[in-house]
Design a protein around this motif. Structure first.
Motif, PDB file in Angstrom:
ATOM      1  N   GLY A  13       5.339  -6.771  12.733  1.00  0.00           N
ATOM      2  CA  GLY A  13       4.458  -5.621  12.597  1.00  0.00           C
ATOM      3  C   GLY A  13       3.308  -5.811  11.622  1.00  0.00           C
ATOM      4  O   GLY A  13       2.522  -4.889  11.421  1.00  0.00           O
ATOM      5  N   GLY A  14       3.170  -7.004  11.042  1.00  0.00           N
ATOM      6  CA  GLY A  14       2.125  -7.220  10.045  1.00  0.00           C
ATOM      7  C   GLY A  14       0.740  -7.430  10.620  1.00  0.00           C
ATOM      8  O   GLY A  14      -0.250  -7.227   9.930  1.00  0.00           O
ATOM      9  N   LEU A  15       0.673  -7.845  11.867  1.00  0.00           N
ATOM     10  CA  LEU A  15      -0.609  -8.090  12.523  1.00  0.00           C
ATOM     11  C   LEU A  15      -0.720  -7.191  13.754  1.00  0.00           C
ATOM     12  O   LEU A  15       0.013  -7.358  14.723  1.00  0.00           O
ATOM     13  N   HIS A  16      -1.633  -6.251  13.693  1.00  0.00           N
ATOM     14  CA  HIS A  16      -1.807  -5.299  14.788  1.00  0.00           C
ATOM     15  C   HIS A  16      -2.991  -5.702  15.658  1.00  0.00           C
ATOM     16  O   HIS A  16      -4.000  -6.198  15.149  1.00  0.00           O
ATOM     17  N   PRO A  17      -2.912  -5.479  16.953  1.00  0.00           N
ATOM     18  CA  PRO A  17      -4.094  -5.702  17.797  1.00  0.00           C
ATOM     19  C   PRO A  17      -5.149  -4.642  17.516  1.00  0.00           C
ATOM     20  O   PRO A  17      -4.852  -3.561  17.018  1.00  0.00           O
ATOM     21  N   HIS A  18      -6.390  -4.944  17.832  1.00  0.00           N
ATOM     22  CA  HIS A  18      -7.490  -3.988  17.629  1.00  0.00           C
ATOM     23  C   HIS A  18      -7.273  -2.746  18.478  1.00  0.00           C
ATOM     24  O   HIS A  18      -7.466  -1.617  18.015  1.00  0.00           O
ATOM     25  N   LEU A  19      -6.870  -2.959  19.737  1.00  0.00           N
ATOM     26  CA  LEU A  19      -6.492  -1.868  20.634  1.00  0.00           C
ATOM     27  C   LEU A  19      -5.124  -2.179  21.212  1.00  0.00           C
ATOM     28  O   LEU A  19      -4.760  -3.350  21.370  1.00  0.00           O
ATOM     29  N   PRO A  20      -4.350  -1.133  21.552  1.00  0.00           N
ATOM     30  CA  PRO A  20      -3.023  -1.370  22.130  1.00  0.00           C
ATOM     31  C   PRO A  20      -3.115  -2.194  23.410  1.00  0.00           C
ATOM     32  O   PRO A  20      -4.057  -2.052  24.195  1.00  0.00           O
ATOM     33  N   GLU A  21      -2.147  -3.071  23.595  1.00  0.00           N
ATOM     34  CA  GLU A  21      -2.094  -3.904  24.789  1.00  0.00           C
ATOM     35  C   GLU A  21      -1.031  -3.384  25.759  1.00  0.00           C
ATOM     36  O   GLU A  21      -0.057  -2.786  25.337  1.00  0.00           O
ATOM     37  N   PRO A  22      -1.219  -3.590  27.065  1.00  0.00           N
ATOM     38  CA  PRO A  22      -2.323  -4.321  27.697  1.00  0.00           C
ATOM     39  C   PRO A  22      -3.621  -3.520  27.700  1.00  0.00           C
ATOM     40  O   PRO A  22      -3.614  -2.296  27.839  1.00  0.00           O
ATOM     41  N   LEU A  23      -4.714  -4.232  27.553  1.00  0.00           N
ATOM     42  CA  LEU A  23      -6.025  -3.590  27.547  1.00  0.00           C
ATOM     43  C   LEU A  23      -6.413  -3.164  28.960  1.00  0.00           C
ATOM     44  O   LEU A  23      -6.116  -3.870  29.928  1.00  0.00           O
ATOM     45  N   PRO A  24      -7.085  -2.035  29.102  1.00  0.00           N
ATOM     46  CA  PRO A  24      -7.518  -1.606  30.434  1.00  0.00           C
ATOM     47  C   PRO A  24      -8.645  -2.486  30.949  1.00  0.00           C
ATOM     48  O   PRO A  24      -9.432  -3.030  30.173  1.00  0.00           O
ATOM     49  N   THR A  25      -8.710  -2.634  32.259  1.00  0.00           N
ATOM     50  CA  THR A  25      -9.801  -3.380  32.886  1.00  0.00           C
ATOM     51  C   THR A  25     -10.795  -2.444  33.563  1.00  0.00           C
ATOM     52  O   THR A  25     -11.822  -2.899  34.064  1.00  0.00           O
ATOM     53  N   ASP A  26     -10.507  -1.163  33.562  1.00  0.00           N
ATOM     54  CA  ASP A  26     -11.462  -0.189  34.063  1.00  0.00           C
ATOM     55  C   ASP A  26     -12.495   0.066  32.965  1.00  0.00           C
ATOM     56  O   ASP A  26     -12.136   0.472  31.848  1.00  0.00           O
ATOM     57  N   PRO A  27     -13.786  -0.183  33.220  1.00  0.00           N
ATOM     58  CA  PRO A  27     -14.785  -0.074  32.149  1.00  0.00           C
ATOM     59  C   PRO A  27     -14.893   1.326  31.554  1.00  0.00           C
ATOM     60  O   PRO A  27     -15.130   1.466  30.346  1.00  0.00           O
ATOM     61  N   ALA A  28     -14.728   2.373  32.360  1.00  0.00           N
ATOM     62  CA  ALA A  28     -14.830   3.734  31.829  1.00  0.00           C
ATOM     63  C   ALA A  28     -13.694   4.016  30.853  1.00  0.00           C
ATOM     64  O   ALA A  28     -13.902   4.606  29.784  1.00  0.00           O
ATOM     65  N   THR A  29     -12.490   3.574  31.212  1.00  0.00           N
ATOM     66  CA  THR A  29     -11.341   3.762  30.320  1.00  0.00           C
ATOM     67  C   THR A  29     -11.513   2.967  29.038  1.00  0.00           C
ATOM     68  O   THR A  29     -11.254   3.463  27.932  1.00  0.00           O
ATOM     69  N   LEU A  30     -11.964   1.720  29.176  1.00  0.00           N
ATOM     70  CA  LEU A  30     -12.165   0.875  28.000  1.00  0.00           C
ATOM     71  C   LEU A  30     -13.238   1.459  27.091  1.00  0.00           C
ATOM     72  O   LEU A  30     -13.073   1.499  25.872  1.00  0.00           O
ATOM     73  N   THR A  31     -14.328   1.941  27.676  1.00  0.00           N
ATOM     74  CA  THR A  31     -15.405   2.538  26.890  1.00  0.00           C
ATOM     75  C   THR A  31     -14.902   3.714  26.067  1.00  0.00           C
ATOM     76  O   THR A  31     -15.254   3.879  24.899  1.00  0.00           O
ATOM     77  N   GLY A  32     -14.036   4.544  26.672  1.00  0.00           N
ATOM     78  CA  GLY A  32     -13.491   5.684  25.959  1.00  0.00           C
ATOM     79  C   GLY A  32     -12.639   5.292  24.770  1.00  0.00           C
ATOM     80  O   GLY A  32     -12.568   6.022  23.773  1.00  0.00           O
ATOM     81  N   LEU A  33     -12.000   4.117  24.841  1.00  0.00           N
ATOM     82  CA  LEU A  33     -11.194   3.634  23.728  1.00  0.00           C
ATOM     83  C   LEU A  33     -12.060   3.006  22.632  1.00  0.00           C
ATOM     84  O   LEU A  33     -11.731   3.073  21.448  1.00  0.00           O
ATOM     85  N   LEU A  34     -13.166   2.404  23.033  1.00  0.00           N
ATOM     86  CA  LEU A  34     -14.026   1.715  22.073  1.00  0.00           C
ATOM     87  C   LEU A  34     -14.872   2.678  21.258  1.00  0.00           C
ATOM     88  O   LEU A  34     -15.164   2.422  20.090  1.00  0.00           O
ATOM     89  N   ALA A  35     -15.312   3.770  21.878  1.00  0.00           N
ATOM     90  CA  ALA A  35     -16.138   4.762  21.185  1.00  0.00           C
ATOM     91  C   ALA A  35     -15.931   6.108  21.872  1.00  0.00           C
ATOM     92  O   ALA A  35     -16.020   6.195  23.099  1.00  0.00           O
ATOM     93  N   SER A  36     -15.634   7.132  21.093  1.00  0.00           N
ATOM     94  CA  SER A  36     -15.334   8.446  21.648  1.00  0.00           C
ATOM     95  C   SER A  36     -16.502   8.977  22.472  1.00  0.00           C
ATOM     96  O   SER A  36     -17.647   9.036  22.010  1.00  0.00           O
ATOM     97  N   ARG A  37     -16.205   9.384  23.701  1.00  0.00           N
ATOM     98  CA  ARG A  37     -17.248   9.937  24.569  1.00  0.00           C
ATOM     99  C   ARG A  37     -17.747  11.285  24.054  1.00  0.00           C
ATOM    100  O   ARG A  37     -18.816  11.739  24.471  1.00  0.00           O
ATOM    101  N   GLU A  38     -17.009  11.919  23.185  1.00  0.00           N
ATOM    102  CA  GLU A  38     -17.474  13.166  22.586  1.00  0.00           C
ATOM    103  C   GLU A  38     -18.724  12.947  21.749  1.00  0.00           C
ATOM    104  O   GLU A  38     -19.472  13.887  21.478  1.00  0.00           O
TER     105      GLU A  38
END
Length: 293
Positions: free
Chosen positions: A154-179
């Motif tokens: 548990g000492g090294l966390h991924p930047h985003l939970p895996e598996p990462l989405p391959t749908d660009p809209a879903t990924l975009t929402g995780l990278l920066a809030s659409r709000e």
């Protein structure tokens, strides 16, 4: 708007934190990357040859990124995801108050439980922030003293939970809030999210394509043509300039991998804010072993 960042994501802190620092700055920064003339655009044989329209005339940056995403090839490391460790080797130049830090980080993260180790090399800080990373600094980093830190489960966390989405809209929402999509700083935030992901996790071919499509959604992104990073590798450069901050991403035209990402800021203390050089990424059977002999 901010949230706590796990220790394993500190490579991306400089990139992500710059949103707040540069919000009120203005001016035209000086890039570190070397732009290639049209005749010297990347010509190395691609894993899967990109369409000629990717670098041809008459396309918008968004069309180029979408075409690139549709044509990128795989890498040998895409086929080794069954190995237990994800390996990343990143060199970083980053602003710290009124100085530039220089760091070489090798990380092995065990995918099953987040354990692993980091090997870190550093050079003395440089006073001032008007610095351009130089190739010789890379070799000095490689010869500097190495500090190895081992991380328990548990000492090294991924930047985003895996598996990462391959749908660009879903990924975009995780990278920066659409709000925040209507905010002036949103394009920079989305770019920072893509960079933070690329310097922290291994991305498969489909995930790299999703990141390119997410970048195509960034308002104001421009295509700068061929460019070389500090390691001398050729790629395609895309730039986002807003609020006194200019971010330039150099992408491998063959594989869609991020080679380097630079941010320059203007204002009261103009100069380099961060430069990330992604040297290696892949998977290994053991922690602490080289990716390739």
């Amino acid at each position: 708007m901010s949230r706590p960042i796990p220790p394993s994501r500190r490579m991306a802190v400089g990139v992500l934190g710059s949103v707040l620092l540069t919000a009120c700055q203005a001016g035209t920064p000086t890039p570190t990357h070397r732009v290639l003339p049209p005749s010297a655009s990347p010509t190395q044989p691609p894993a899967t040859a990109p369409s000629v329209t990717v670098t041809g005339p008459g396309l918008t940056p968004q069309q180029r990124l979408m075409a690139l995403a549709a044509n990128i090839g795989g890498t040998p490391d895409d086929d080794t995801s069954h190995l237990p460790y994800t390996y990343l080797h990143v060199q970083t130049w980053a602003r710290s108050t009124n100085a530039i830090t220089r760091t070489d980080l090798q990380r092995w993260r065990r995918n099953a439980d987040g354990s692993g180790q980091e090997a870190i090399r550093k050079l003395p800080d440089l006073s001032g922030v008007n610095h351009r990373p130089r190739p010789e600094e890379r070799h000095l980093l490689a010869r500097s003293r190495k500090t190895v830190t081992r991380h328990a489960r548990g000492g090294l966390h991924p930047h985003l939970p895996e598996p990462l989405p391959t749908d660009p809209a879903t990924l975009t929402g995780l990278l920066a809030s659409r709000e925040l999509a209507a905010e002036p700083g949103y394009p920079r935030m989305l770019v920072h999210g893509v960079v933070g992901l690329a310097v922290s996790q291994y991305l498969s071919r489909d995930q790299r394509a999703a990141c390119l499509r997410a970048l195509a959604d960034v308002r104001g992104i421009t295509y700068e043509g061929g460019a070389r990073d500090v390691a001398g590798r050729a790629g395609l450069a895309f730039k986002v300039a807003a609020g006194g901050s200019t971010s330039t991403l150099i992408v491998d035209a063959r594989t869609g991998e991020l080679l380097a990402a630079e941010e320059q800021v203007a204002g009261v203390r103009p100069g380099l804010f961060s430069y990330y050089l992604v040297l290696e990424r892949g998977h290994t059977a053991k922690s602490g072993v080289a990716l390739r002999p």
